[in-house]
Design a protein around this motif. Structure first.
Motif: not given
Length: 200
Positions: A31, A54-55, A118, A126, A133, A137, A139
């Protein structure tokens, strides 16, 4: 090595029930801590928000799983479709305050307050914080109100990323059916080499 696709099916109770703060994220994506310890990345962020971004899940990324009790090792992965539904179910089931430390200790004072899929890697929020990413994704942003967790785990670099907890159905896929990119496979092999090296 067998590869399993994680699926949700028709049961809305399946999916992610909690997010864990971990030292080694299975998705191999750290992250960005939105706080004062990363001043270059956070020029436009207030002094210390105590927020982690983060993811949670990355599509089609092979995730190495070690077999237990003598079972063979295997990989799992999540499709874009499953990830999108998982993100929706997470909030439908009111799981945004469920968090753990290393999948072991339940944490209080943790809230996932932002969640998105995303759609464009270059224009996504992000990317502003240095994360690259892929599309699809899931997030998340997590507010950390537990001062002990922030001071002793995040700031002291004991945890680096998110790891999901939950239940999924699965379907076996042959390795030849998968279309993982060379970059993804290289990163996965590097992770496996590191695991083997640490266990020798």
């Amino acid at each position: 090595m067998k590869i399993y696709e994680m699926l949700l099916g028709e049961d809305d109770q399946l999916g992610v029930s909690a997010v864990s703060l971990v030292n080694t994220p299975a998705i191999m994506s750290d992250w960005v801590a939105l706080g004062d310890q990363k001043p270059i990345l956070l020029a436009e962020v207030s002094k210390d928000k105590q927020v982690l971004l983060g993811a949670a899940l990355i599509p089609d990324k092979p995730i190495f799983r070690k077999g237990e009790n003598g079972a063979e090792d295997f990989y799992i992965y999540f499709s874009k479709e499953t990830i999108a539904k998982t993100a929706q179910n997470f909030f439908k089931n009111n799981n945004q305050n469920n968090a753990t430390l290393e999948h072991d200790v339940k944490l209080a004072g943790m809230t996932i307050f932002e969640s998105w899929i995303v759609e464009d890697s270059k224009l996504d929020k992000s990317a502003k914080y240095g994360l690259n990413l892929p599309e699809g994704t899931w997030a998340i942003s997590m507010k950390v109100d537990d001062q002990d967790v922030w001071d002793n785990y995040v700031k002291n670099d004991k945890v680096f990323g998110f790891s999901i907890e939950g239940q999924f159905s699965n379907a076996l896929r042959r390795e030849s059916d998968m279309n993982f990119s060379d970059e993804v496979l290289d990163k996965t092999l590097d992770m496996i080499r590191q695991i083997v090296k640490e266990n020798i």
